[in-house]
Design a protein around this motif. Structure first.
Motif, PDB file in Angstrom:
ATOM      1  N   GLY A  51      46.334  36.924  23.388  1.00  0.00           N
ATOM      2  CA  GLY A  51      46.256  38.167  22.631  1.00  0.00           C
ATOM      3  C   GLY A  51      45.240  39.156  23.170  1.00  0.00           C
ATOM      4  O   GLY A  51      45.232  40.304  22.775  1.00  0.00           O
ATOM      5  N   GLY A  52      44.377  38.701  24.070  1.00  0.00           N
ATOM      6  CA  GLY A  52      43.380  39.590  24.663  1.00  0.00           C
ATOM      7  C   GLY A  52      43.913  40.292  25.897  1.00  0.00           C
ATOM      8  O   GLY A  52      45.119  40.362  26.129  1.00  0.00           O
ATOM      9  N   GLN A  53      42.990  40.811  26.670  1.00  0.00           N
ATOM     10  CA  GLN A  53      43.324  41.470  27.928  1.00  0.00           C
ATOM     11  C   GLN A  53      42.404  40.949  29.007  1.00  0.00           C
ATOM     12  O   GLN A  53      41.252  40.580  28.732  1.00  0.00           O
ATOM     13  CB  GLN A  53      43.141  42.981  27.839  1.00  0.00           C
ATOM     14  N   PHE A  54      42.904  40.932  30.228  1.00  0.00           N
ATOM     15  CA  PHE A  54      42.062  40.642  31.387  1.00  0.00           C
ATOM     16  C   PHE A  54      41.957  41.924  32.185  1.00  0.00           C
ATOM     17  O   PHE A  54      42.965  42.497  32.595  1.00  0.00           O
ATOM     18  CB  PHE A  54      42.671  39.544  32.266  1.00  0.00           C
ATOM     19  N   GLN A  55      40.716  42.395  32.377  1.00  0.00           N
ATOM     20  CA  GLN A  55      40.466  43.533  33.257  1.00  0.00           C
ATOM     21  C   GLN A  55      39.490  43.035  34.310  1.00  0.00           C
ATOM     22  O   GLN A  55      38.409  42.544  33.987  1.00  0.00           O
ATOM     23  CB  GLN A  55      39.886  44.722  32.507  1.00  0.00           C
ATOM     24  N   LEU A  56      39.877  43.152  35.564  1.00  0.00           N
ATOM     25  CA  LEU A  56      39.083  42.602  36.651  1.00  0.00           C
ATOM     26  C   LEU A  56      37.629  43.050  36.591  1.00  0.00           C
ATOM     27  O   LEU A  56      36.713  42.240  36.702  1.00  0.00           O
ATOM     28  CB  LEU A  56      39.704  42.947  38.006  1.00  0.00           C
ATOM     29  N   SER A  57      37.399  44.333  36.365  1.00  0.00           N
ATOM     30  CA  SER A  57      36.020  44.849  36.378  1.00  0.00           C
ATOM     31  C   SER A  57      35.196  44.355  35.194  1.00  0.00           C
ATOM     32  O   SER A  57      33.967  44.433  35.229  1.00  0.00           O
ATOM     33  CB  SER A  57      36.034  46.377  36.397  1.00  0.00           C
ATOM     34  N   GLN A  58      35.840  43.835  34.148  1.00  0.00           N
ATOM     35  CA  GLN A  58      35.124  43.405  32.953  1.00  0.00           C
ATOM     36  C   GLN A  58      35.002  41.891  32.826  1.00  0.00           C
ATOM     37  O   GLN A  58      34.337  41.399  31.927  1.00  0.00           O
ATOM     38  CB  GLN A  58      35.832  43.942  31.705  1.00  0.00           C
ATOM     39  N   ARG A  59      35.648  41.122  33.698  1.00  0.00           N
ATOM     40  CA  ARG A  59      35.684  39.674  33.554  1.00  0.00           C
ATOM     41  C   ARG A  59      35.151  38.955  34.784  1.00  0.00           C
ATOM     42  O   ARG A  59      35.596  37.863  35.106  1.00  0.00           O
ATOM     43  CB  ARG A  59      37.125  39.203  33.312  1.00  0.00           C
ATOM     44  N   ALA A  60      34.227  39.536  35.477  1.00  0.00           N
ATOM     45  CA  ALA A  60      33.717  38.944  36.712  1.00  0.00           C
ATOM     46  C   ALA A  60      32.918  37.677  36.439  1.00  0.00           C
ATOM     47  O   ALA A  60      32.125  37.620  35.498  1.00  0.00           O
ATOM     48  CB  ALA A  60      32.841  39.949  37.460  1.00  0.00           C
ATOM     49  N   GLY A  61      33.136  36.665  37.278  1.00  0.00           N
ATOM     50  CA  GLY A  61      32.303  35.464  37.225  1.00  0.00           C
ATOM     51  C   GLY A  61      30.951  35.768  37.843  1.00  0.00           C
ATOM     52  O   GLY A  61      30.780  36.786  38.536  1.00  0.00           O
ATOM     53  N   ASP A  62      29.986  34.896  37.628  1.00  0.00           N
ATOM     54  CA  ASP A  62      28.646  35.105  38.196  1.00  0.00           C
ATOM     55  C   ASP A  62      28.697  35.147  39.724  1.00  0.00           C
ATOM     56  O   ASP A  62      27.964  35.907  40.353  1.00  0.00           O
ATOM     57  CB  ASP A  62      27.698  33.998  37.753  1.00  0.00           C
ATOM     58  N   ASN A  63      29.548  34.312  40.326  1.00  0.00           N
ATOM     59  CA  ASN A  63      29.673  34.287  41.781  1.00  0.00           C
ATOM     60  C   ASN A  63      31.014  34.815  42.271  1.00  0.00           C
ATOM     61  O   ASN A  63      31.063  35.552  43.248  1.00  0.00           O
ATOM     62  CB  ASN A  63      29.446  32.868  42.305  1.00  0.00           C
ATOM     63  N   PHE A  64      32.095  34.414  41.594  1.00  0.00           N
ATOM     64  CA  PHE A  64      33.435  34.846  41.997  1.00  0.00           C
ATOM     65  C   PHE A  64      34.346  34.898  40.782  1.00  0.00           C
ATOM     66  O   PHE A  64      34.131  34.194  39.799  1.00  0.00           O
ATOM     67  CB  PHE A  64      34.073  33.856  42.991  1.00  0.00           C
ATOM     68  N   THR A  65      35.402  35.691  40.922  1.00  0.00           N
ATOM     69  CA  THR A  65      36.547  35.621  40.027  1.00  0.00           C
ATOM     70  C   THR A  65      37.694  35.078  40.859  1.00  0.00           C
ATOM     71  O   THR A  65      37.970  35.608  41.946  1.00  0.00           O
ATOM     72  CB  THR A  65      36.910  36.996  39.458  1.00  0.00           C
ATOM     73  N   LEU A  66      38.313  34.019  40.380  1.00  0.00           N
ATOM     74  CA  LEU A  66      39.471  33.442  41.063  1.00  0.00           C
ATOM     75  C   LEU A  66      40.716  34.018  40.415  1.00  0.00           C
ATOM     76  O   LEU A  66      40.955  33.820  39.223  1.00  0.00           O
ATOM     77  CB  LEU A  66      39.447  31.910  40.927  1.00  0.00           C
ATOM     78  N   LEU A  67      41.473  34.785  41.193  1.00  0.00           N
ATOM     79  CA  LEU A  67      42.733  35.356  40.735  1.00  0.00           C
ATOM     80  C   LEU A  67      43.859  34.537  41.346  1.00  0.00           C
ATOM     81  O   LEU A  67      44.020  34.528  42.571  1.00  0.00           O
ATOM     82  CB  LEU A  67      42.869  36.812  41.193  1.00  0.00           C
ATOM     83  N   LEU A  68      44.594  33.831  40.525  1.00  0.00           N
ATOM     84  CA  LEU A  68      45.731  33.056  41.008  1.00  0.00           C
ATOM     85  C   LEU A  68      46.997  33.750  40.524  1.00  0.00           C
ATOM     86  O   LEU A  68      47.250  33.816  39.321  1.00  0.00           O
ATOM     87  CB  LEU A  68      45.669  31.620  40.479  1.00  0.00           C
ATOM     88  N   PHE A  69      47.731  34.315  41.454  1.00  0.00           N
ATOM     89  CA  PHE A  69      48.989  34.981  41.119  1.00  0.00           C
ATOM     90  C   PHE A  69      50.110  33.967  41.292  1.00  0.00           C
ATOM     91  O   PHE A  69      50.246  33.366  42.356  1.00  0.00           O
ATOM     92  CB  PHE A  69      49.202  36.206  42.018  1.00  0.00           C
ATOM     93  N   TYR A  70      50.869  33.760  40.215  1.00  0.00           N
ATOM     94  CA  TYR A  70      51.938  32.765  40.265  1.00  0.00           C
ATOM     95  C   TYR A  70      53.285  33.430  40.023  1.00  0.00           C
ATOM     96  O   TYR A  70      53.368  34.535  39.491  1.00  0.00           O
ATOM     97  CB  TYR A  70      51.669  31.619  39.289  1.00  0.00           C
TER      98      TYR A  70
END
Length: 173
Positions: free
Chosen positions: A20-39
């Motif tokens: 029900g939420g949203q993922f926005q790349l600029s707002q959900r960054a990990g401390d070291n990396f964001t892993l984006l897995l496109f399936y």
């Protein structure tokens, strides 16, 4: 098709999530990396195994400062079916990636086969590691559904990169 180059900024994008939420790349960054897995989507049994494996590795990734999200071009109903049928309720699951954004990210696109449960258009697999400043660190972009990067090897690579301040490679356009 444009190709993402390491050390270049990954375009910001937003997708709805099955929770029900949203993922926005600029707002959900990990401390070291964001892993984006496109399936590929609900129709892909290889994706099912890969996303289940990713869910099992969420704690290992979190310990390394990595936020993970899996994203497809599927519609909401199909994404919710994936989450439910595949038992991946802990994994952030985004859906509705637009064709425009998929092209901006350099993903390969395929037309669904009429004799299958494939949607009309979907992206092929890709895996990105993105730094908190939204620059690309690692990319694996595939034109076929088979031979995915093993997540155990990726985690070992993350450990090495963090311990040795290892630079992004493949950065020369």
């Amino acid at each position: 098709m444009s190709k993402m180059i390491p050390n270049q900024t990954v375009p910001d994008f937003t997708v709805p999530m099955t929770d029900g939420g949203q993922f926005q790349l600029s707002q959900r960054a990990g401390d070291n990396f964001t892993l984006l897995l496109f399936y590929r989507g609900l129709h892909c049994p290889i994706c099912k195994g890969q996303l289940r494996d990713l869910q099992r590795k969420l704690e290992d990734l979190a310990e390394r400062g990595v936020t993970a999200v899996a994203i497809s071009m599927d519609e909401q109903k199909r994404a919710e079916q994936s989450a439910s049928n595949w038992g991946i309720d802990e994994l952030m699951l985004g859906y509705g990636l637009s064709e425009e954004t998929a092209r901006e990210l350099g993903l390969y696109l395929s037309a669904g086969r009429p004799d299958s449960s494939e949607p009309e258009l979907f992206s092929e697999p890709a895996l990105f590691l993105v730094r908190p400043d939204r620059t690309l660190y690692f990319a694996s972009v595939q034109s076929m559904p088979f031979t995915r990067p093993p997540l155990d090897q990726l985690i070992m690579g993350i450990d090495y990169a963090l311990a040795n301040d290892y630079p992004a490679r493949g950065e020369i356009a």
